[in-house]
Design a protein around this motif. Sequence first.
Motif, PDB file in Angstrom:
ATOM      1  N   LEU A 103      39.300  81.855  99.813  1.00 21.21           N
ATOM      2  CA  LEU A 103      39.952  83.091  99.345  1.00 21.21           C
ATOM      3  C   LEU A 103      39.604  84.269 100.263  1.00 21.21           C
ATOM      4  O   LEU A 103      40.461  85.083 100.605  1.00 21.21           O
ATOM      5  N   ALA A 106      41.552  83.992 103.510  1.00 21.29           N
ATOM      6  CA  ALA A 106      42.970  84.371 103.377  1.00 21.29           C
ATOM      7  C   ALA A 106      43.116  85.886 103.250  1.00 21.29           C
ATOM      8  O   ALA A 106      44.119  86.458 103.683  1.00 21.29           O
ATOM      9  N   LYS A 115      48.999  78.060 103.919  1.00 21.00           N
ATOM     10  CA  LYS A 115      48.889  77.860 102.465  1.00 21.00           C
ATOM     11  C   LYS A 115      47.423  77.666 102.105  1.00 21.00           C
ATOM     12  O   LYS A 115      46.622  77.254 102.942  1.00 21.00           O
ATOM     13  N   LEU A 116      47.147  77.908 100.831  1.00 20.29           N
ATOM     14  CA  LEU A 116      45.766  77.930 100.372  1.00 20.29           C
ATOM     15  C   LEU A 116      45.610  77.016  99.150  1.00 20.29           C
ATOM     16  O   LEU A 116      46.403  77.105  98.211  1.00 20.29           O
ATOM     17  N   VAL A 118      42.712  76.092  96.312  1.00 21.57           N
ATOM     18  CA  VAL A 118      41.390  76.496  95.810  1.00 21.57           C
ATOM     19  C   VAL A 118      41.008  75.542  94.683  1.00 21.57           C
ATOM     20  O   VAL A 118      41.700  75.461  93.671  1.00 21.57           O
ATOM     21  N   LYS A 198      49.713  84.459  99.931  1.00 19.49           N
ATOM     22  CA  LYS A 198      49.890  83.091 100.420  1.00 19.49           C
ATOM     23  C   LYS A 198      50.201  82.160  99.241  1.00 19.49           C
ATOM     24  O   LYS A 198      49.629  82.328  98.156  1.00 19.49           O
ATOM     25  N   THR A 200      49.492  79.596  96.848  1.00 20.92           N
ATOM     26  CA  THR A 200      48.130  79.175  96.509  1.00 20.92           C
ATOM     27  C   THR A 200      48.155  78.142  95.381  1.00 20.92           C
ATOM     28  O   THR A 200      48.733  78.386  94.321  1.00 20.92           O
ATOM     29  N   ILE A 221      46.812  86.239  91.491  1.00 25.29           N
ATOM     30  CA  ILE A 221      47.451  85.912  92.771  1.00 25.29           C
ATOM     31  C   ILE A 221      48.947  85.697  92.545  1.00 25.29           C
ATOM     32  O   ILE A 221      49.346  84.895  91.693  1.00 25.29           O
ATOM     33  N   SER A 224      50.814  81.920  93.040  1.00 23.17           N
ATOM     34  CA  SER A 224      49.881  80.829  92.740  1.00 23.17           C
ATOM     35  C   SER A 224      50.435  79.885  91.686  1.00 23.17           C
ATOM     36  O   SER A 224      51.337  80.229  90.923  1.00 23.17           O
TER      37      SER A 224
END
Lengths: 253, 99
Positions: A103, A106, A115-116, A118, A198, A200, A221, A224
């Motif tokens: 995080l 980013a 892209k993320l 988590v 992004k 997420t 976010i 997300s």
Amino acid sequence: MPIIKINNRNVHIQELNKGAAETVLLIHGMFSNLSVYYFNIAPILAENFHVVMYDLKSHGMSERTQNGYDLKSMTDDLCALMEALNLDNIHLAGYSFGGLIALKMASRFPEKINKLAVIEAPDPKDEKARGIIDDYSRAFLEHYVENFTDTTKVKMGKRQMDRNHRMYEYLFYQTSIKADMIAEKDFLNDASISVLDKPTLLLYGVDSNCLETGQWLNQKIKRSELISVPGDHNIPIQEPITLGIMMDTFFKN
Amino acid sequence: MDTIVSTTKMNSDEIFDLMKQFITEVIGEEFVEEMDITPESSFTKDLEMDSIEIVSFSEKIKAHFGNEIDFTGWLSSMDLDQLINLNLGMIINYIHECQ
């Protein structure tokens, strides 16, 4: 073993499918190492992506370091790693404390992240984890292993207990890890989290103590998606194939 | 340095000796001296290898046999119970069959 110099320290890395067009970089959690991805999640992702795993400082087979466990230092290390591997931008995934590093990465360097994902990032405000550092002893470790790692099914013998004890003693008593963690306690309230744009993927265990943090992040976010999978905080060990497939689908589409 | 060594087909005893050498390199001679390593030795219970040590061991197999053997791919087909119960004999058989 592939060891490279990052910021003047030896860092253990593993790479799969080097020729692929896009890269997924995987960050493990505190007191763990890259093996959390190596056996299942990384091989699934490597069917479509170049996969990079690395051991954080003082973890796994990377060199021990006394300082720099705050998220800024950790993301500086990650930038240096990307530079060393000639990676301009990546898909990034992090588990537990590694999720917080992801995080932070980013938010600090959005141009480097596509892209993320988590996985089970905790709220660093939670004092339970820091309490462990205060109360730490060999007896504590034995009690902890006996009572709280049952969901991963792995039992530690004497040599492993000694190895782990040495790592915890080093990290808790000879490094800045505790002070660095306290300094990050308000990280999730940082304005930079709510402006993340992004795509997420948030992956949390339905029985995890961290699930509330996942729900909170999902509200904060913009782009997300939260998916709960069976298990607790140990979902990469409990459901590695499910996680690997979900991440692969998310990064591909 | 780990290097890819071209090998002629090894028999089970030779593979066993090579695996013992890799295990010694990963966990250290002082621990191996106290152990009676046999094909029945399990990685997690008897040899007490943790996952990062199994990563090192896998890398040594990859470096030695190269593309001939997809050891990590073979391990990744196993669930956690199978990994915990993995013993040396199973690895010897797998390598023997792949050659």
